[in-house]
Design an enzyme around this catalytic site. Structure first.
Site, short mmCIF file in Angstrom:
data_model
loop_
_atom_site.label_atom_id
_atom_site.label_comp_id
_atom_site.label_asym_id
_atom_site.label_seq_id
_atom_site.Cartn_x
_atom_site.Cartn_y
_atom_site.Cartn_z
N LYS A 152 1.61 7.21 35.43
CA LYS A 152 0.24 6.16 35.22
C LYS A 152 0.65 4.57 34.99
O LYS A 152 0.09 3.89 35.53
CB LYS A 152 -0.58 6.69 34.26
CG LYS A 152 -1.01 8.01 34.24
CD LYS A 152 -2.04 8.17 32.90
CE LYS A 152 -1.44 8.12 31.92
NZ LYS A 152 -0.56 9.23 31.16
N ARG B 21 -8.27 9.84 25.99
CA ARG B 21 -7.57 10.81 25.63
C ARG B 21 -8.12 12.16 25.29
O ARG B 21 -7.83 13.05 25.17
CB ARG B 21 -6.56 10.41 25.08
CG ARG B 21 -4.99 10.28 25.87
CD ARG B 21 -3.90 10.03 24.98
NE ARG B 21 -2.67 10.05 25.20
CZ ARG B 21 -1.71 9.24 25.49
NH1 ARG B 21 -2.31 8.00 26.03
NH2 ARG B 21 -0.55 9.59 26.03
N ARG C 6 13.64 9.79 31.91
CA ARG C 6 13.06 8.92 30.94
C ARG C 6 14.06 8.77 29.73
O ARG C 6 14.00 7.65 29.21
CB ARG C 6 11.79 8.93 30.83
CG ARG C 6 11.09 7.66 30.23
CD ARG C 6 9.51 7.44 30.51
NE ARG C 6 8.81 7.85 29.56
CZ ARG C 6 7.42 8.11 29.66
NH1 ARG C 6 6.80 7.59 30.49
NH2 ARG C 6 6.76 8.89 28.65
N ARG D 70 12.69 5.80 24.25
CA ARG D 70 11.24 5.79 23.30
C ARG D 70 11.32 6.84 22.65
O ARG D 70 11.68 7.89 22.94
CB ARG D 70 10.06 6.01 24.35
CG ARG D 70 9.42 4.87 25.08
CD ARG D 70 8.41 5.03 25.87
NE ARG D 70 7.45 6.14 25.47
CZ ARG D 70 6.35 6.23 26.15
NH1 ARG D 70 6.15 5.53 27.37
NH2 ARG D 70 5.38 7.13 25.72
N ARG E 13 3.51 16.74 23.12
CA ARG E 13 2.50 15.79 24.00
C ARG E 13 2.16 16.48 25.09
O ARG E 13 0.72 16.16 25.45
CB ARG E 13 3.45 14.72 24.33
CG ARG E 13 3.42 13.47 23.59
CD ARG E 13 4.59 12.60 23.86
NE ARG E 13 4.91 12.02 24.82
CZ ARG E 13 4.02 10.72 25.19
NH1 ARG E 13 3.19 10.20 24.36
NH2 ARG E 13 4.29 10.47 26.46
P1 AMP Z 1 1.34 6.72 26.08
O1 AMP Z 1 2.31 5.55 26.17
O2 AMP Z 1 0.08 6.41 26.58
O3 AMP Z 1 1.75 7.94 26.34
O4 AMP Z 1 1.26 6.69 24.40
C1 AMP Z 1 2.05 6.79 23.19
C2 AMP Z 1 1.49 7.60 22.19
O5 AMP Z 1 0.59 6.68 21.64
C3 AMP Z 1 0.67 8.84 22.38
O6 AMP Z 1 1.44 10.10 22.50
C4 AMP Z 1 -0.26 8.99 21.16
O7 AMP Z 1 0.37 9.30 20.04
C5 AMP Z 1 -0.76 7.59 21.28
N1 AMP Z 1 -1.82 7.23 21.90
C6 AMP Z 1 -1.91 6.39 23.30
N2 AMP Z 1 -3.03 6.26 23.72
C7 AMP Z 1 -3.87 6.98 22.97
C8 AMP Z 1 -5.21 7.45 22.80
N3 AMP Z 1 -6.16 6.91 23.86
N4 AMP Z 1 -5.70 7.94 21.90
C9 AMP Z 1 -4.97 8.59 20.80
N5 AMP Z 1 -3.64 8.36 20.82
C10 AMP Z 1 -3.03 7.58 21.81
#
Ligand code: AMP
Length: 186
Positions: A13, A88, A127, A133, A144
């Site tokens: 994404k 989410r 990754r 990360r 996750r």
């Molecule tokens: P991402 O880079 O989008 O995979 O986000 C990394 C982490 O940030 C996720 O595993 C969550 O812990 C937190 N996170 C990101 N977006 C959200 C969201 N919309 N709601 C809750 N936690 C979020």
């Protein structure tokens, strides 16, 4: 245009949102990037978020909804934006719908990037070797994926029922997926 990009962590994404937003001059709003920036800055929000992110859990809905409400007011959003990693949960989606409705606005589309769990795991393993990360650790990843299945995947039916869902096969190269995305949104 106001578009949501939906898909499992590792479905691509973020990569697609970056390219697509550059092409269309849309704002790319990644809640994950915003939270990682908060972590790097050492802010109170960042300290709170880091613990949750490293555990593979979701930060509280209210916190994320407030972040999005402020971010979408910024000038670069006037032309349109892509929400990458938000909503989410169904509660976040409902808050987003309400936030937009209060301004007489609504979502244009929701794009689901479809990838088998096997391929997601393969990409995330890659990754891990490239990006360092802290939430890409194997155990965090498993959590996750579980959180995605339980809390985020219900959004697929939620948005399908509203006639907003478009599906893109995310298994190809970056260029192939971009082409499929353009076609889906044409
Ligand atoms: P991402 O880079 O989008 O995979 O986000 C990394 C982490 O940030 C996720 O595993 C969550 O812990 C937190 N996170 C990101 N977006 C959200 C969201 N919309 N709601 C809750 N936690 C979020």
């Amino acid at each position: 245009m106001k578009i949501v990009f939906l898909g499992a962590p590792g479905a691509g994404k973020g990569t697609q949102a970056k390219i697509f937003c550059e092409e269309r001059k849309f704002a790319h709003i990644s809640t994950g990037d915003m939270l990682r920036a908060a972590v790097s800055s050492g802010s109170e929000l960042g300290k709170k978020a880091k613990v949750i992110m490293d555990a593979g859990q979701l930060v509280p809905d209210t916190l994320i909804v407030d972040l999005i409400a402020a971010r979408t007011q910024e000038a670069d959003c006037l032309n349109g934006y892509v929400l990458d990693g938000f909503p989410r949960t169904v509660a976040q989606a409902q808050a987003l719908a309400q936030m937009l409705a209060e301004k007489g606005e609504s979502l244009s589309s929701v794009v689901l990037f479809e990838l088998t769990e096997e391929e997601v795991n393969r990409r995330l393993a890659h990754r891990r070797g490239v990006e360092a990360r802290s939430d890409d650790a194997e155990e965090t990843q498993r959590k996750r994926q579980q959180v995605y299945r339980e809390q985020t995947a219900p959004l697929i039916d939620y948005y399908r029922a509203q006639g907003l869902l478009k599906t893109v096969d995310a298994s190809g190269t970056v260029e192939e997926v971009n082409a499929a995305l353009q076609k889906a949104l044409a």
